[in-house]
Write an enzyme that holds these catalytic residues in place. Structure first.
Site, PDB file in Angstrom:
ATOM      1  N   ARG A 189       0.825  -1.109   0.059  1.00  0.00           N
ATOM      2  CA  ARG A 189      -0.119  -0.076  -0.038  1.00  0.00           C
ATOM      3  C   ARG A 189       0.875   1.179  -0.077  1.00  0.00           C
ATOM      4  O   ARG A 189       1.704   1.060   0.296  1.00  0.00           O
ATOM      5  CB  ARG A 189      -0.805  -0.294   1.137  1.00  0.00           C
ATOM      6  CG  ARG A 189      -1.263   0.770   1.615  1.00  0.00           C
ATOM      7  CD  ARG A 189      -2.031   0.629   2.832  1.00  0.00           C
ATOM      8  NE  ARG A 189      -1.786   0.012   3.747  1.00  0.00           N
ATOM      9  CZ  ARG A 189      -1.197  -0.751   4.705  1.00  0.00           C
ATOM     10  NH1 ARG A 189      -1.108  -0.752   4.453  1.00  0.00           N
ATOM     11  NH2 ARG A 189      -1.344  -0.996   5.625  1.00  0.00           N
ATOM     12  N   GLY A 190       0.240   2.226  -0.262  1.00  0.00           N
ATOM     13  CA  GLY A 190       1.372   3.338  -0.292  1.00  0.00           C
ATOM     14  C   GLY A 190       1.975   3.611   1.012  1.00  0.00           C
ATOM     15  O   GLY A 190       1.485   4.077   1.923  1.00  0.00           O
ATOM     16  N   THR A 191       3.475   3.702   0.901  1.00  0.00           N
ATOM     17  CA  THR A 191       3.858   3.899   2.354  1.00  0.00           C
ATOM     18  C   THR A 191       5.288   4.641   2.104  1.00  0.00           C
ATOM     19  O   THR A 191       6.084   4.364   1.108  1.00  0.00           O
ATOM     20  CB  THR A 191       4.507   2.416   3.122  1.00  0.00           C
ATOM     21  OG1 THR A 191       3.287   1.839   2.924  1.00  0.00           O
ATOM     22  CG2 THR A 191       4.645   2.840   4.598  1.00  0.00           C
ATOM     23  N   THR A 192       5.893   5.326   3.175  1.00  0.00           N
ATOM     24  CA  THR A 192       7.133   6.107   2.990  1.00  0.00           C
ATOM     25  C   THR A 192       7.939   5.802   4.339  1.00  0.00           C
ATOM     26  O   THR A 192       7.188   5.519   5.442  1.00  0.00           O
ATOM     27  CB  THR A 192       7.166   7.352   2.461  1.00  0.00           C
ATOM     28  OG1 THR A 192       8.665   7.595   2.147  1.00  0.00           O
ATOM     29  CG2 THR A 192       6.698   8.235   3.450  1.00  0.00           C
ATOM     30  N   LEU A 247       5.229   6.061   7.431  1.00  0.00           N
ATOM     31  CA  LEU A 247       3.914   6.600   7.314  1.00  0.00           C
ATOM     32  C   LEU A 247       3.176   6.084   6.168  1.00  0.00           C
ATOM     33  O   LEU A 247       4.054   5.458   5.078  1.00  0.00           O
ATOM     34  CB  LEU A 247       4.069   8.044   6.943  1.00  0.00           C
ATOM     35  CG  LEU A 247       4.886   9.111   7.868  1.00  0.00           C
ATOM     36  CD1 LEU A 247       5.366  10.244   7.152  1.00  0.00           C
ATOM     37  CD2 LEU A 247       3.932   9.493   9.208  1.00  0.00           C
TER      38      LEU A 247
END
Length: 499
Positions: A319-322, A338
């Protein structure tokens, strides 16, 4: 002064570096970097998403601040919800995602960051948001990686006229080299610094969030949602104490099981077997629906021993994560992961903020966008990690990559601990991932390791070059003499700095 920073964007790293040079703490630097990530990495991080902060003090045990999302206290009838399903084309596969205001889970990130600052911060919030606000107004040049990410989720960025106007003018996500501004978000960050977290829980941002048509959320959800401090999940390996994100997060416990069962310096084929078996156990034990029991279920000593025997003797049939890693001059460290899911495809008017779509994430809500249990903490694969060696070396790391986080961190930890590689080489080391019995791996050269993997997984997907599919591990390290190293993962355009 000695410090180290590694993040997913040059501006995010710059924000942390400025704070550290000014005498800020590791937590100060993480907060400043997070605020800039909201601006420079908007698909991956947003103020109304979720995260986990691993704190590694100069003395004492590491601990984790769980700032992830939770389900609303009450569920509205499905017919009243704003729900939509879009299909994202990843080139080799497609995936359906649920978006709309009805997929927004209750955020706790901003109040959690304020509490972390109260305990461990030194600089005023106005200083921490200044870099982000400046670039939100002046504009951020879209990088090749951010353009690629936006292109993947184009159906979300164009699902609503307001979101499209901000993120995809003309109906197409901004191309590399485009300058994107978000002055409303700059205003929000500056007001937040002046008014504190109530601006998000009871003020204009919170009111705008609960007023989204077709959402479950109410003011009661925002007022009663709580972040949580938890002792880190720890394990010992080859002279290193490794601190991972504990349950109800699911990433740390799966990494712990794999590392506990694997022998020293395992061959890639053995790592692949371990990842496959851990993934199978996750499904068989149904830990996604009982994340609070994940540690007891997966790390039972008999289960670990059984997995060791299995790895030693069994060939599977298959899933989008940084992330932000920081070490400050005082020797303390912080790692912040995050995520905003993919974003719900709606914008809170006047804020420049797209809330999360965590209730629509299959990994987080396996029973679908209307099948969740009210008032529960959602699990996550995010796993900010702290590791201290017997020689006093402190290493902070973490990764984006949804389900691939567990394998990205497991393989990188093996490279750091078992192979003794420095951060940059450990980040560059080939990775692999097993999902639903299918192996994917980055090419491993001509020394027989590739052939051994293909002999057991003949249908494996082989990537000829490092790919963002395998996450983005960012590492900051400080040795006992004060020497520092930092490495940003080129798979996700990571940026590192030390000084």
């Amino acid at each position: 002064m000695t410090y180290a920073v590694a993040t997913g964007h040059a501006l995010t790293t710059e924000a942390a570096e400025q704070i550290l040079r000014a005498g800020g703490s590791a937590v100060d630097a993480c907060i400043a970097a997070a605020c800039t990530a909201f601006v420079a990495e908007p698909v991956l991080a947003q103020p109304l998403g979720g995260g986990f902060l691993m704190l590694a003090p100069g003395a004492g045990a590491p601990h984790v601040l769980d700032a992830f999302v939770q389900t609303p206290r009450r569920r509205r009838p499905e017919g009243e919800l704003d729900l939509a399903t879009i299909t994202v084309d990843f080139g080799t596969a497609t995936q359906d995602f649920h978006i709309g205001a009805g997929t927004v889970a209750t955020p706790t990130l901003i109040p959690a960051l304020f509490e972390a600052h109260d305990r461990h911060g030194r600089m005023p919030w106005a200083d921490l948001v200044a870099h982000a606000a400046q670039h939100a107004r002046a504009g951020v040049t879209v990088t090749a990686f951010q353009a690629e990410v936006a292109g993947l989720v184009a159906p979300i960025l164009t699902a609503d006229a307001d979101v499209s106007a901000l993120c995809a003018p003309g109906g197409k996500p901004a191309a590399e080299g485009t300058v994107q501004c978000n002055p409303q978000l700059a205003d929000v960050l500056e007001v937040l610094a002046a008014e504190g977290p109530r601006f998000f829980t009871e003020g204009e941002v919170g009111q705008g969030l609960t007023a989204l048509p077709g959402s479950h959320l109410t003011g009661e959800d925002l007022r009663h949602a709580r972040h949580a401090w938890r002792p880190a999940l720890t394990l010992r390996r080859q002279g290193h104490d490794i601190a991972l994100n504990p349950p109800p997060s699911l990433g740390g416990v799966q990494i712990a099981l794999a590392l506990s069962a694997l022998p020293r310096a395992p061959r890639p084929v053995l790592v692949a077997r371990a990842l496959a078996e851990v993934a199978r156990l996750r499904a068989d034990l149904d830990i996604d629906r009982q994340p609070d029991r994940a540690g007891a279920l997966l790390l039972d000593p008999d289960r670990v021993a059984h997995l060791r025997r299995l790895l030693a003797s069994h060939t599977p049939a298959l899933r989008g994560t940084t992330h932000i890693s920081v070490i400050a001059a005082d020797g303390s460290g912080a790692a912040l992961s995050l995520s905003n899911g993919e974003g719900c495809g709606r914008l809170i008017p006047g804020t420049g903020i797209q809330p999360n779509n965590m209730l629509g994430e299959e990994d987080l809500s396996p029973d679908g966008p209307v099948g969740w249990v009210p008032d529960r903490r959602l699990a996550s694969m995010m796993c900010p990690t702290a590791m201290r060696g017997d020689d006093g070396t402190l290493t902070l790391l973490g990764s984006g990559g949804s389900n691939r986080i567990r394998s990205a961190l497991a393989t990188t930890l093996l490279a750091l601990v078992d192979a003794g590689l420095p951060p940059d080489a450990a980040v560059a080391a080939p990775r692999m991932h097993v999902e639903n019995g299918n192996l994917s791996f980055e090419g491993l050269g001509a020394d027989g390791r590739r052939e051994a993997l293909l002999a057991e997984w003949p249908q494996a997907t082989v990537w000829d070059r490092p790919a963002m599919y395998f996450g983005g591990v960012h590492i900051a390290r400080r040795d006992r003499r004060g020497g520092v190293q930092a490495a940003g993962d080129p798979r996700r355009a990571g940026a590192a700095a030390s000084g």
